[in-house]
Design an enzyme around this catalytic site. Structure first.
Site, short mmCIF file in Angstrom:
data_model
loop_
_atom_site.label_atom_id
_atom_site.label_comp_id
_atom_site.label_asym_id
_atom_site.label_seq_id
_atom_site.Cartn_x
_atom_site.Cartn_y
_atom_site.Cartn_z
N CYS A 166 -0.35 1.60 7.14
CA CYS A 166 -1.02 1.63 5.86
C CYS A 166 -2.21 2.42 6.00
O CYS A 166 -2.32 3.38 5.23
CB CYS A 166 -0.97 0.44 5.02
N GLU B 161 0.84 -0.99 -0.03
CA GLU B 161 -0.09 0.09 0.04
C GLU B 161 0.74 1.40 0.01
O GLU B 161 0.63 2.16 -0.69
CB GLU B 161 -1.06 0.15 1.24
#
Length: 165
Positions: A97, A66
């Site tokens: 993330c 991510e």
């Protein structure tokens, strides 16, 4: 809710289409012995960021799929605000993330497998829907959950069989 033009995808469900792209990234991660997580970021029906975990390769604890896809997407559009984007990721984002998703103002997150040990969307924390934060996301979970879960299960079974992780 964010609207995306998916007309070019024919009869394939758009979320499944882009999750398959994220799964391709996860396969790349597995092929280089990284935890098989993949992510893609889509804007206007086009992938503007695609990455897989690279913690081992880069020797960087922040090199999650991510995080790398967010960096690519921001560079692609020339702005850190990813307000018209959708993030597709094979595993529920972790707290790091999820924090980056909030900071990038990504309005929608679609993930495959839940992470009961470190998930920060539904499982352990609910950072992306926390009203105390300045941004919240629309969340769709369980898209292609079985293949997203299976690739992780198989990877960790192989690692245990080799005496790793």
């Amino acid at each position: 809710m964010i609207e995306i033009n998916f007309d070019s995808l024919d009869d394939i469900q758009p979320h499944e289409h882009f999750m398959r792209e994220a799964l391709r990234q996860a396969e790349i991660a597995r092929s280089v012995n990284e935890v098989p997580v993949g992510a893609v970021i889509v804007r206007d029906g086009r992938v503007i960021g695609a990455a897989h975990n690279q913690r081992e390769q880069l020797r960087d604890p922040t090199a999650h799929a991510e995080m790398l896809a967010i960096t690519q997407a921001a560079e692609s559009i020339g702005d850190w605000r990813l307000e018209k984007c959708v993030l597709y990721v094979t595993l529920e984002p972790c707290p790091m993330c999820a924090g980056a998703i909030v900071q990038a103002r990504i309005p929608m997150v679609v993930f495959g497998a839940s992470d009961p040990k470190a998930g920060a969307v539904h499982s352990v924390y609910q950072l992306l829907s926390d009203a105390r934060l300045n941004h919240r996301c629309e969340i769709i979970s369980g898209v292609l959950e079985q293949p997203c879960s299976t690739i992780l299960t198989e990877f960790f079974q192989a690692q245990r069989a080799m005496g790793k992780k």
